[in-house]
Design an enzyme around this catalytic site. Structure first.
Site: not given
Length: 504
Positions: A2, A28, A101-102, A257, A303, A365-366
């Site tokens: 988030c 998000g 966030n978390g 990412y 990314t 790619d990442d």
């Protein structure tokens, strides 16, 4: 994952909060919310959807006040419900609203404690509401009619003693001020900064420094692990270390990412870290495959561009954009439901045939998570005429679920879980597959002398969880909650409830 933001201003903050959420939208896409404080009155708008769709002119007009917090959400546990959109609010004590966030790894235990001992009811399945109620209870337990910054910090210290996991949060306490705090391991990112205006000094707290940059705030610094920052109603800044034994352990996947490349996290420039990832990966390729026949390096947008460009430069290879991205499709990694993800890859990317036809192509790619996206992209390259399709990941194999706020799939749905690198190569259909080594990834992100980070949370690659409380039983329960079948079941229930509500 988030995005959070808090703003103490000298003028209305609604537009600045909205603009900050737009900058943090990559964190998000499920829901968005803003709450502002006008004298002693809160004004709240939150709903499912992107920030640009949640906030219309009529909503912005109502978001009055010079202090506020905002949130963009994707559902850690899977089900996208508007009831779990943030910020959350409790009226006791004082009136507190919070955005988070978390993920709390002991959320179930805390929920029971809140009900039985603290006499508090949790109305959603969101651990953000649990975090808010733990903080509110600890503030109320001080038994004071009026509180000051030190009382707020005592409550945050109690939160750290009770809550485990990764979390960064912003909160408003009515009549007192704006608060930001970070877990004792510093797993999730959070920064603060300030700017001088004609009316006075203003402060912003946010998940990433780019939110400050976009508003003209000067980055002061990251919150340290276990630290809290409080801006009182008079605009005075207070900081305090609230954790007993903090150990700086940020999530390394932020650098791989999640974070925007123009962000600075824990004094590490994300763009530079990703460039170093590409250089490390190139040197591994030189060691293990010196006689390669790669004609061209193609990044999988967006990314991986930075890593792919540096890889091509080190190897002396041509770099080209072979895929065109539809920017109106969200980030595939955080889309709920496997069928939605599969469909969105083809909608999101389109191959430029001239860049692939008759060539040996190295796709970069990442990371590789489920493998379904990688598999489709490899096939797209072949369909565009590539002679051979090689694949390189700027990160090591993702073998374990994340428990600190990233909605990684269940372990059984991770393509590298229980499989060798050769088996993953066969699963995605590549002619050769190169993964970054974990030690190289850590060195690329840290860059000695540039950061005070003591260690990183590398649990998705190593299976080692830095909080030390993640048991096999917990992971088994997570498997039941996160697999696609369970998510689809919750989505069906949510849709039934919405349909029932609409028909009554």
């Amino acid at each position: 994952m988030c995005g959070i933001v808090g703003l103490y201003g000298q003028r209305p903050v609604n537009q600045a909060l909205y603009d900050a959420l737009l900058v943090l939208q990559h964190r998000g896409q499920d829901a968005a919310g803003i709450v502002t404080l006008e004298k002693r009155q809160l004004h709240l708008r939150k709903a499912n959807g992107l920030a640009r769709d949640v906030f219309r002119t009529e909503h912005m007009i109502e978001l009055k006040g010079n202090m506020g917090i905002g949130h963009v959400r994707y559902p850690t546990a899977g089900c996208a419900s508007s009831a779990e959109a943030q910020p959350f609010y409790v009226n006791s004590p004082y009136g507190i609203t919070l955005a988070h966030n978390g993920n709390l790894t002991n959320a179930d235990e805390l929920k029971q404690d809140l009900y039985r001992e603290d006499l508090r009811h949790i109305n959603t399945s969101s651990d953000s509401e649990i975090l808010l109620n733990v903080f509110a209870h600890e503030l109320q337990a001080l038994g004071k009619m009026r509180i000051d910054a030190q009382d707020v910090f005592k409550a945050v210290a109690a939160v750290h003693r009770r809550c485990r996991g990764g979390y960064a949060a912003v909160a408003m306490i009515l009549g007192y001020g704006l608060l930001g705090f970070r877990d004792p391991c510093g797993i999730r990112p959070i920064v603060f900064g300030g700017r001088q205006t004609d009316q006075g000094y203003e402060y912003m707290i946010a998940s990433e420094s780019v939110a400050l940059d976009a508003q003209g705030f000067e980055l002061i610094r990251d919150l340290k692990p276990g630290e809290a920052v409080f801006i009182d109603e008079k605009g005075n800044l207070h900081t305090c270390q609230c954790a007993a034994n903090p150990v700086h352990s940020p999530c390394i996947f932020e650098f791989v990412y999640f974070a925007r490349p123009d962000s600075i996290i824990d004094n590490i420039f994300v763009h530079k870290a990703r460039s170093r990832m590409g250089g490390r990966l190139a040197r591994k390729l030189q060691r293990e495959w010196p006689d390669h026949d790669i004609d061209v390096v193609v990044p999988i947008p967006d990314t991986s561009r930075t890593a792919a460009l540096e890889l091509a430069n080190v190897l002396g290879l041509k770099y080209t954009e072979g895929f065109i991205k539809n920017r109106y499709i969200g980030r595939t990694f955080i889309m709920p439901g496997q069928q939605v993800r599969k469909k969105s890859v083809r909608q999101k990317l389109n191959a430029i045939e001239s860049e692939f036809k008759g060539k040996n192509v190295l796709l970069v790619d990442d990371s590789i998570v489920r493998g379904t996206t990688s598999q489709q992209i490899v096939q797209m390259a072949r369909d565009a005429g590539a002679k051979r399709v090689y694949f390189a990941s700027a990160a090591p194999p993702v073998r374990y679920p994340n428990v600190y706020g990233i909605d990684m799939p269940s372990a059984s749905e991770l393509v590298a879980h229980g499989r060798s690198e050769r088996e993953v190569q066969e699963m995605i259909g590549a002619d050769r597959l190169i993964f970054q080594d974990l030690d190289d990834l850590i060195d690329a992100v840290r860059k000695k002398g540039k950061s005070e980070v003591e260690r990183f949370d590398t649990s998705v690659f190593s299976g080692h969880y830095v909080t030390g409380d993640v048991s096999n039983q917990y992971l088994e329960q997570l498997e039941l909650l996160r697999n696609d079948t369970a998510k689809q079941g919750r989505e069906m229930v949510a849709n039934d409830v919405i349909g029932l509500h609409n028909n009554t």
